[in-house]
Write a protein that holds these residues in place. Structure first.
Motif, PDB file in Angstrom:
ATOM      1  N   ARG A 158     -19.340 -27.266 -26.184  1.00 46.36           N
ATOM      2  CA  ARG A 158     -18.256 -28.246 -26.216  1.00 46.36           C
ATOM      3  C   ARG A 158     -17.379 -28.084 -27.468  1.00 46.36           C
ATOM      4  O   ARG A 158     -16.153 -28.026 -27.348  1.00 46.36           O
ATOM      5  N   PRO A 159     -17.963 -27.973 -28.659  1.00 53.52           N
ATOM      6  CA  PRO A 159     -17.102 -27.745 -29.827  1.00 53.52           C
ATOM      7  C   PRO A 159     -16.245 -26.489 -29.710  1.00 53.52           C
ATOM      8  O   PRO A 159     -15.070 -26.522 -30.025  1.00 53.52           O
ATOM      9  N   GLU A 162     -13.646 -27.017 -26.740  1.00 50.33           N
ATOM     10  CA  GLU A 162     -12.739 -28.149 -26.820  1.00 50.33           C
ATOM     11  C   GLU A 162     -12.238 -28.411 -28.240  1.00 50.33           C
ATOM     12  O   GLU A 162     -11.047 -28.420 -28.489  1.00 50.33           O
ATOM     13  N   SER A 163     -13.175 -28.591 -29.187  1.00 51.84           N
ATOM     14  CA  SER A 163     -12.736 -28.946 -30.540  1.00 51.84           C
ATOM     15  C   SER A 163     -11.903 -27.836 -31.172  1.00 51.84           C
ATOM     16  O   SER A 163     -10.977 -28.107 -31.927  1.00 51.84           O
ATOM     17  N   LEU A 164     -12.244 -26.585 -30.862  1.00 55.43           N
ATOM     18  CA  LEU A 164     -11.522 -25.472 -31.482  1.00 55.43           C
ATOM     19  C   LEU A 164     -10.415 -24.932 -30.572  1.00 55.43           C
ATOM     20  O   LEU A 164      -9.898 -23.838 -30.800  1.00 55.43           O
ATOM     21  N   ALA A 165     -10.039 -25.713 -29.562  1.00 54.71           N
ATOM     22  CA  ALA A 165      -9.037 -25.238 -28.603  1.00 54.71           C
ATOM     23  C   ALA A 165      -7.665 -25.044 -29.241  1.00 54.71           C
ATOM     24  O   ALA A 165      -6.816 -24.347 -28.697  1.00 54.71           O
ATOM     25  N   GLY A 166      -7.429 -25.637 -30.397  1.00 52.48           N
ATOM     26  CA  GLY A 166      -6.142 -25.475 -31.066  1.00 52.48           C
ATOM     27  C   GLY A 166      -6.197 -24.481 -32.199  1.00 52.48           C
ATOM     28  O   GLY A 166      -5.269 -24.387 -32.993  1.00 52.48           O
ATOM     29  N   ASP A 167      -7.271 -23.744 -32.292  1.00 54.53           N
ATOM     30  CA  ASP A 167      -7.498 -22.835 -33.422  1.00 54.53           C
ATOM     31  C   ASP A 167      -7.775 -21.442 -32.856  1.00 54.53           C
ATOM     32  O   ASP A 167      -7.808 -21.245 -31.636  1.00 54.53           O
ATOM     33  N   ARG A 168      -7.953 -20.468 -33.743  1.00 53.91           N
ATOM     34  CA  ARG A 168      -8.320 -19.133 -33.295  1.00 53.91           C
ATOM     35  C   ARG A 168      -9.638 -18.736 -33.920  1.00 53.91           C
ATOM     36  O   ARG A 168      -9.720 -18.609 -35.132  1.00 53.91           O
ATOM     37  N   HIS A 233     -11.894 -16.688 -24.971  1.00 48.30           N
ATOM     38  CA  HIS A 233     -11.200 -16.928 -23.708  1.00 48.30           C
ATOM     39  C   HIS A 233     -11.058 -15.646 -22.913  1.00 48.30           C
ATOM     40  O   HIS A 233      -9.975 -15.311 -22.424  1.00 48.30           O
ATOM     41  N   GLU A 307      -9.628 -19.404 -37.808  1.00 48.92           N
ATOM     42  CA  GLU A 307      -8.509 -19.194 -38.731  1.00 48.92           C
ATOM     43  C   GLU A 307      -8.162 -20.450 -39.508  1.00 48.92           C
ATOM     44  O   GLU A 307      -8.047 -20.416 -40.729  1.00 48.92           O
ATOM     45  N   ALA A 308      -7.979 -21.563 -38.832  1.00 48.98           N
ATOM     46  CA  ALA A 308      -7.570 -22.779 -39.533  1.00 48.98           C
ATOM     47  C   ALA A 308      -8.778 -23.595 -39.995  1.00 48.98           C
ATOM     48  O   ALA A 308      -8.805 -24.093 -41.116  1.00 48.98           O
ATOM     49  N   ALA A 309      -9.779 -23.728 -39.159  1.00 52.81           N
ATOM     50  CA  ALA A 309     -10.929 -24.581 -39.502  1.00 52.81           C
ATOM     51  C   ALA A 309     -11.775 -23.975 -40.614  1.00 52.81           C
ATOM     52  O   ALA A 309     -12.473 -24.690 -41.324  1.00 52.81           O
ATOM     53  N   GLU A 311     -14.971 -22.066 -42.087  1.00 57.28           N
ATOM     54  CA  GLU A 311     -16.365 -21.840 -41.697  1.00 57.28           C
ATOM     55  C   GLU A 311     -17.008 -23.107 -41.174  1.00 57.28           C
ATOM     56  O   GLU A 311     -16.960 -24.156 -41.816  1.00 57.28           O
ATOM     57  N   LEU A 312     -17.637 -22.994 -40.020  1.00 57.07           N
ATOM     58  CA  LEU A 312     -18.353 -24.116 -39.424  1.00 57.07           C
ATOM     59  C   LEU A 312     -19.758 -23.656 -39.095  1.00 57.07           C
ATOM     60  O   LEU A 312     -19.969 -22.483 -38.785  1.00 57.07           O
TER      61      LEU A 312
END
Lengths: 451, 451
Positions: A158-159, A162-168, A233, A307-309, A311-312
């Motif tokens: 899910r993360p 969905e959560s990273l859907a706006g990031d690369r 994707h 790229e934006a977030a 390290e997770l």
């Protein structure tokens, strides 16, 4: 009108989100360790699930191979059936915890065809043939959820989708097999050899009687394929994953790793590069300060670089009945909410359609450990061999005396850590080193990741 | 028909998930560090976002206080407006990164009233008045997403409210303020005192010129309220959170923590107990082997204990323009997908309606550090005082000689770690100890968490 309205069996009386009189029909395929825990959660959390879903979840049947097998008291014997084909036609949500390709695949497709949303923990099926399932679900307007298929209870699907859907996402490094992590951890902390550690894992129920799927990295490869598909994707199947297990890892490897500031972990690695994606599973040296280095015992963790977030990391139990059932139930609630409120979950699109690159194209750092004649000039000769092959050295450490049975017979041990190099250059370099007259033997070549 | 069909401004031409000709209109409120990064992601990732959403996302306006302020080149000056009230009426998705209660609150309610889904990073607003927003969105059939409001880029809201929807969360322990984690980390690793470490954090841009909101735990308390509400499906406002910052933590505390096997972290703690929920923020001793102990620098992490899933941890960057923008964009994609495909995100229901318990009801372990007369029998007398108050001792450590300016004047230092005790018993115990004739002073009383 949404797709949900036309589904066979989807109640249509009310869509307000308030508790409805019509319960949602849930079918369960498989009643082993995970299945039993799913039944337990459906039973003990019934009121909470109803509040969160907007409808009561009614377990309408449990498909098993044999109804006579003794089961946990939480399992209502009257719900057991051997006719899975019939069961999937009369449910709103079908949960599959059988595993394996067939009959799971046919049953899920049949459930989808009859308008059910499906929740599965089946990594083998998804890694081999996920796109068929996703396409069928998309055409039928139903959901496919599979949080439990990767890293057990850890919310990672899910993360990432969905959560990273706006990031690369650039890279995913995962400890996704608890058995091998336990084994390597015991080798590191207790100095056990691989066989001893595997036996211990078997005694504790972490490893199967035949540990091949874990030890040789097949399980991790399936999860790597699923993670890579989600993160980038695109379509990656288990056949696209380069795989190397931990069977060649020795106590000596583990001890030297620690002495040089690393710990050995079996990693599932998915990398996005300009030319495509590269997905592989292999043991690697992870720096002790890296968050993955602290993942002990049978725990799993997935480290994501976006790229934006930045390290997770997602950490938790990667297997076990109750943890896996928790992930399954989270998916059931999502699918059930869509039945009640309309809408549907994310569709797995592989719009990016990226080429899968061979392992030989991967560029990583390496640590090469070798025994050489202990005489002046050898280190320089070996260094020159690396330079000739375009492999740049980050550090060379020379042990005061070689350890092991050959100790003291005029050998020195070199531990060379390289800068990033291609797998091809490294292989050529190692071949050249191995053939050098001053080199007694190359003890190990390990990749360094997470630097 | 779903709620989404009737929304003002929601395109209705096609709902197939394929790219549509009608773009979705996105309005941005605020164009500081986070807002600028949101614009950058919307621009640089436009094609990917369209593929993931099923429609192009068109930025239709950016509300700012002053259009004359110089901005990053990625911000199109023509989109700037000072009329936020007008802007929110002509968008499908409104992103709010202004912060503070007003005008953010009124603008979001106005956006919802006009049929927009909203995405906000506003922890203060959510912690104080989230339920008003959720109720308005529910009534209007639109989404409220707020992943960026807790722990920045770390996906924690979505996992807790969706992935764990089939489980029961027992406890949440979070390092949710990067500034204080950086400060404590520097005190631990470099021996800096609090003021020095805060100044360093300010120089690096981690701390504000006025560091009160971070250092005194207000920021963490807002996030604790949001996390507790989500995890326990109940209403917790920032006023319900017991709060203690790190301003009393000394270098000595940090050094003694390490010597006894702990590290000091500022924790946001939300606990589900039979009688209700207890939510608090305070510095605590965390065992070195606990996954939270390894969270260094300005990183954040949220540790979740759930009945079936067991222990989970989510780790990453808790602040910063790009990480926060990543979380915002993930939410935008979710909200936008619902516009395209129908359906809506989870509704914040506080169906559980649990009482919030006072801090005095919390039961934790404690470590008490005190200087006593160095003579036989004192340890026994202090131990008896604890026993009299029903506080059970787990360990007593006596330092060979007290450190600090009083060293050598006939004092001994005792470090007492207790078993679980209520805050009330502990307070009474400490009062009794402080008044004892053999006790020179109580140096610190710190809670131990994560055991």
């Amino acid at each position: 009108m949404t797709a949900a309205d036309g589904q066979a069996g989807a109640p249509t009386d009310e869509r307000t989100g308030d508790h409805r009189t019509t319960p949602l029909r849930v079918a369960l395929l498989g009643c082993g360790v995970v299945g039993t825990e799913v039944v337990r959660l459906l039973t003990t959390q019934a009121d909470d699930l109803a509040a969160r879903t907007g409808a009561r979840l009614e377990l309408v049947g449990i498909a098993v191979r044999d109804t006579a097998t003794p089961r946990d008291a939480v399992v209502d014997a009257e719900l057991l059936t051997t006719d899975a084909e019939e069961l999937v036609t009369r449910a709103d949500v079908v949960i599959e915890v059988v595993g394996g390709i067939e009959p799971a695949r046919s049953l899920l497709l049949r459930a989808i065809e009859h308008g059910a949303s499906v929740v599965t923990a089946n990594k083998a099926l998804l890694a081999q043939d996920g796109p068929t399932l996703y396409a069928a679900a998309d055409a039928a307007g139903v959901d496919v959820y599979f949080e439990a298929a990767v890293a057990g209870a850890i919310p990672i699907v899910r993360p990432v989708r969905e959560s990273l859907a706006g990031d690369r996402v650039r890279r995913v490094l995962g400890i996704v097999n608890g058995t091998t992590n336990y084994v390597l951890d015991r080798m590191t902390s207790e100095g056990l050899d691989l066989d001893q550690a595997v036996k211990e894992a078997q005694a504790l129920g972490y490893a199967e009687a035949d540990p091949t799927a874990d030890v040789e990295g097949f399980d991790a490869a399936a999860k790597a394929a699923i993670l890579a598909s989600l993160a980038f994707h695109t379509r990656v199947s288990i056949d696209d994953v380069d795989r190397e297990g931990i069977s060649a890892i020795t106590v000596d490897d583990v001890a030297w790793a620690e002495r040089t500031g690393y710990v050995i972990k079996l990693l599932a690695i998915a990398e996005r590069r300009d030319e495509g994606v590269q997905v592989r599973v292999h043991p690697a040296l992870v720096p002790l300060a890296h968050p993955l280095a602290g993942v002990r015992g049978a725990f799993n963790a997935v480290f994501v670089e976006a790229e934006a977030a930045g390290e997770l990391m997602f950490y938790g139990r990667g297997a076990g009945g109750a943890p896996t059932a928790s992930a399954v139930l989270g998916d059931v609630v999502s699918a059930a909410r869509h039945r009640v409120l309309g809408g549907k979950g994310p569709v797995e699109s592989s719009y990016a359609d990226l080429p899968v690159l061979p392992a030989s194209s991967a560029r990583t750092r390496y640590q090469v450990r070798l025994d050489v004649q202990d005489r002046p000039g050898v280190l320089a000769q070996v260094a020159a061999l690396l330079a000739d092959h375009g492999v740049s050295i980050e550090a060379v450490r020379q042990a005061p005396a070689p350890l092991g049975p050959d100790g003291g017979d005029g050998l020195a041990r070199l531990i060379i850590t390289t800068h990033e190099a291609s797998e091809e250059s490294l292989a050529a370099t190692v071949a050249a080193i191995t053939g050098h007259e001053a080199v007694r033997r190359v003890l190990s070549v390990l990749r360094v990741e997470g630097v």
